[in-house]
Design a protein around this motif. Structure first.
Motif, PDB file in Angstrom:
ATOM      1  N   GLY A  17     -57.657  -4.783  40.240  1.00 15.99           N
ATOM      2  CA  GLY A  17     -58.800  -4.105  39.633  1.00 15.99           C
ATOM      3  C   GLY A  17     -58.616  -3.852  38.140  1.00 15.99           C
ATOM      4  N   ILE A  18     -59.624  -3.233  37.557  1.00 18.18           N
ATOM      5  CA  ILE A  18     -59.586  -2.912  36.123  1.00 18.18           C
ATOM      6  C   ILE A  18     -59.317  -1.417  35.954  1.00 18.18           C
ATOM      7  N   SER A  19     -58.305  -1.099  35.148  1.00 13.41           N
ATOM      8  CA  SER A  19     -58.003   0.297  34.828  1.00 13.41           C
ATOM      9  C   SER A  19     -58.603   0.594  33.456  1.00 13.41           C
ATOM     10  N   ILE A  20     -59.319   1.706  33.350  1.00 10.23           N
ATOM     11  CA  ILE A  20     -59.946   2.074  32.084  1.00 10.23           C
ATOM     12  C   ILE A  20     -59.561   3.503  31.718  1.00 10.23           C
ATOM     13  N   ILE A  21     -59.021   3.673  30.532  1.00  7.52           N
ATOM     14  CA  ILE A  21     -58.612   4.984  30.026  1.00  7.52           C
ATOM     15  C   ILE A  21     -59.318   5.201  28.695  1.00  7.52           C
ATOM     16  N   ASN A  22     -59.886   6.393  28.528  1.00  4.16           N
ATOM     17  CA  ASN A  22     -60.692   6.677  27.353  1.00  4.16           C
ATOM     18  C   ASN A  22     -60.072   7.748  26.470  1.00  4.16           C
ATOM     19  N   CYS A  23     -60.287   7.616  25.182  1.00  4.24           N
ATOM     20  CA  CYS A  23     -59.812   8.623  24.220  1.00  4.24           C
ATOM     21  C   CYS A  23     -60.861   8.871  23.144  1.00  4.24           C
ATOM     22  N   ALA A  24     -60.864  10.096  22.623  1.00  4.11           N
ATOM     23  CA  ALA A  24     -61.784  10.470  21.557  1.00  4.11           C
ATOM     24  C   ALA A  24     -61.013  11.252  20.496  1.00  4.11           C
ATOM     25  N   TYR A  25     -61.438  11.124  19.256  1.00  2.00           N
ATOM     26  CA  TYR A  25     -60.766  11.825  18.170  1.00  2.00           C
ATOM     27  C   TYR A  25     -61.803  12.415  17.231  1.00  2.00           C
ATOM     28  N   GLU A  26     -61.357  13.354  16.388  1.00  2.00           N
ATOM     29  CA  GLU A  26     -62.250  14.009  15.437  1.00  2.00           C
ATOM     30  C   GLU A  26     -61.940  13.642  13.987  1.00  2.00           C
ATOM     31  N   ILE A  48     -50.037  -1.700  22.743  1.00  3.05           N
ATOM     32  CA  ILE A  48     -51.014  -2.404  21.914  1.00  3.05           C
ATOM     33  C   ILE A  48     -51.572  -1.398  20.929  1.00  3.05           C
ATOM     34  N   ALA A  49     -52.008  -1.856  19.771  1.00  3.06           N
ATOM     35  CA  ALA A  49     -52.534  -0.943  18.754  1.00  3.06           C
ATOM     36  C   ALA A  49     -53.692  -1.597  18.023  1.00  3.06           C
ATOM     37  N   ILE A  50     -54.545  -0.764  17.409  1.00  3.62           N
ATOM     38  CA  ILE A  50     -55.724  -1.269  16.711  1.00  3.62           C
ATOM     39  C   ILE A  50     -55.971  -0.438  15.470  1.00  3.62           C
ATOM     40  N   ARG A  51     -56.577  -1.051  14.466  1.00  3.25           N
ATOM     41  CA  ARG A  51     -57.019  -0.321  13.272  1.00  3.25           C
ATOM     42  C   ARG A  51     -58.535  -0.237  13.316  1.00  3.25           C
ATOM     43  N   PRO A  52     -59.142   0.754  12.656  1.00  2.00           N
ATOM     44  CA  PRO A  52     -60.574   1.013  12.819  1.00  2.00           C
ATOM     45  C   PRO A  52     -61.509  -0.044  12.255  1.00  2.00           C
ATOM     46  N   ASP A  53     -60.987  -1.037  11.551  1.00  2.00           N
ATOM     47  CA  ASP A  53     -61.861  -2.085  11.034  1.00  2.00           C
ATOM     48  C   ASP A  53     -62.085  -3.208  12.055  1.00  2.00           C
ATOM     49  N   VAL A  54     -61.503  -3.024  13.253  1.00  2.00           N
ATOM     50  CA  VAL A  54     -61.630  -4.017  14.320  1.00  2.00           C
ATOM     51  C   VAL A  54     -62.248  -3.338  15.531  1.00  2.00           C
ATOM     52  N   SER A  55     -63.179  -3.978  16.228  1.00  2.00           N
ATOM     53  CA  SER A  55     -63.853  -3.343  17.365  1.00  2.00           C
ATOM     54  C   SER A  55     -63.167  -3.634  18.690  1.00  2.00           C
ATOM     55  N   ILE A  64     -57.986  -3.218  23.863  1.00  2.00           N
ATOM     56  CA  ILE A  64     -58.476  -1.972  23.270  1.00  2.00           C
ATOM     57  C   ILE A  64     -59.882  -2.231  22.774  1.00  2.00           C
ATOM     58  N   SER A  65     -60.796  -1.327  23.141  1.00  2.00           N
ATOM     59  CA  SER A  65     -62.143  -1.332  22.572  1.00  2.00           C
ATOM     60  C   SER A  65     -62.268  -0.125  21.661  1.00  2.00           C
ATOM     61  N   PHE A  66     -62.814  -0.325  20.460  1.00  2.30           N
ATOM     62  CA  PHE A  66     -62.854   0.749  19.468  1.00  2.30           C
ATOM     63  C   PHE A  66     -64.270   0.930  18.959  1.00  2.30           C
ATOM     64  N   ASN A  67     -64.775   2.169  19.032  1.00  3.72           N
ATOM     65  CA  ASN A  67     -66.111   2.499  18.554  1.00  3.72           C
ATOM     66  C   ASN A  67     -65.967   3.516  17.429  1.00  3.72           C
ATOM     67  N   LYS A  68     -66.005   3.044  16.202  1.00  2.00           N
ATOM     68  CA  LYS A  68     -65.750   3.899  15.050  1.00  2.00           C
ATOM     69  C   LYS A  68     -66.826   4.971  14.899  1.00  2.00           C
ATOM     70  N   SER A  69     -68.082   4.619  15.113  1.00  2.00           N
ATOM     71  CA  SER A  69     -69.164   5.589  14.903  1.00  2.00           C
ATOM     72  C   SER A  69     -69.097   6.721  15.926  1.00  2.00           C
ATOM     73  N   ALA A  70     -68.682   6.396  17.137  1.00  2.00           N
ATOM     74  CA  ALA A  70     -68.563   7.416  18.185  1.00  2.00           C
ATOM     75  C   ALA A  70     -67.204   8.090  18.174  1.00  2.00           C
TER      76      ALA A  70
END
Lengths: 111, 112
Positions: A17-26, A48-55, A64-70
Motif C-alpha cells: 500500500g501507500i503510506s502518506i505522512i503530512n507536515c505543516a510549517y509556519e 529524502i529532502a526538498i527545497r521550496p523551489d521544487v514541488s 516528497i510533495s511540497f505546497n509552498k503556498s499552503a
C-alpha cells in the motif's frame, strides 16, 4: 513560528500500500525540508529532502510533495514493505541554523 | 568511512550527578550539533558548533554545556541531572554549518 506539525501520530498500512505522512510549517524562512527515518535504538537517517523551489521530488519508492503556498509538505511511500516499519520525522531548516523536527509518525506495515 | 560515533551508548546516572557525552564526527566534517530526543518525541536542538565555536543554542538551561575540540570531536556536559534529562542524546555532524547533517546512534541516558 518555529514549529513543524506532523500527522498522523501513527499509521498502519498493508504491504504494497501507500503510506502518506503530512507536515505543516509556519516559518516562511525555512528553506530546506528533510525527512528522516528512525529505527528503534538508532539515530535518525536522512531519507529524502526538498527545497521550496521544487514541488515534488522522487527517490525510488519515496516521494516528497511540497505546497509552498499552503506551507505543507508530505511524504509518500509507495509499495510499502514491512522493512519500512519505523518512525518517520519531517523537519525544516533555515540556512545553517538548527533543524526543527516534527513529533514523528510511527509506521507499521502489515505483511 | 566511519559514521558519527558516540560514546557511551548507554548510561545510568543518579539525580544531581554530572555527565559527559562524547561525539566523533565523520572524517572531514567540521560542524557538530547536539539534540535531545525524549521517548516518543522528535529530536530537540541543544547546540551547534562549527570550527570550535558555538554557532547556535537551543532552549535548554545553563546546566547544559558543550565544546568542540581541535580535531572537531565534541563533548556535551549536563550538570545537576534531573529525572527529566532522561533521553536519547544525538550528535550530528556536517561538513559545513549549512550542509546535510548525519546522525550518530545516540547515547541513551537514564537518570534515576
Amino acid at each position: 513560528q518555529q514549529q513543524v506539525k506532523q500527522s498522523p501520530q501513527s499509521l498502519i498500512v498493508q504491504k504494497g500500500g501507500i503510506s502518506i505522512i503530512n507536515c505543516a510549517y509556519e516559518n516562511t524562512a525555512f528553506d530546506y525540508f528533510p525527512w528522516y527515518q528512525q529505527f528503534p535504538g538508532k539515530g535518525p537517517a536522512l531519507l529524502i529532502a526538498i527545497r521550496p523551489d521544487v514541488s515534488e521530488k522522487k527517490e525510488g519508492r519515496f516521494t516528497i510533495s511540497f505546497n509552498k503556498s499552503a506551507k505543507q509538505f508530505s511524504l509518500h511511500i509507495m509499495d510499502s514493505q514491512p522493512g519500512d516499519s519505523a518512525t518517520y520525522f519531517c523537519a525544516a531548516k533555515t540556512g545553517g541554523f538548527k533543524t526543527i523536527f516534527g513529533a514523528g509518525t510511527r509506521l507499521f506495515v502489515k505483511a | 568511512d566511519a559514521g558519527v560515533t558516540q560514546s557511551p551508548t548507554h548510561l545510568i546516572k543518579t539525580r544531581g550527578q554530572q555527565v559527559t557525552l562524547r561525539c566523533s564526527p565523520i572524517s572531514g566534517h567540521k560542524s557538530v550539533s547536539w539534540y535531545q530526543q525524549v521517548l516518543g518525541q522528535g529530536p530537540q536542538f541543544i547546540f551547534q558548533y562549527y570550527e570550535k565555536e558555538e554557532r547556535g543554542r537551543g532552549n535548554f538551561p545553563d546546566r547544559f554545556s558543550a565544546r568542540q575540540f581541535p580535531n572537531y570531536s565534541s563533548e556535551l556536559n549536563v550538570n545537576a541531572l534531573l529525572l527529566g534529562d532522561s533521553a536519547l542524546y544525538l550528535c550530528a555532524s556536517s561538513f559545513y554549518i549549512d550542509t546535510e547533517a548525519f546522525f550518530g546512534q545516540g547515547t541513551r541516558l537514564t537518570v534515576v
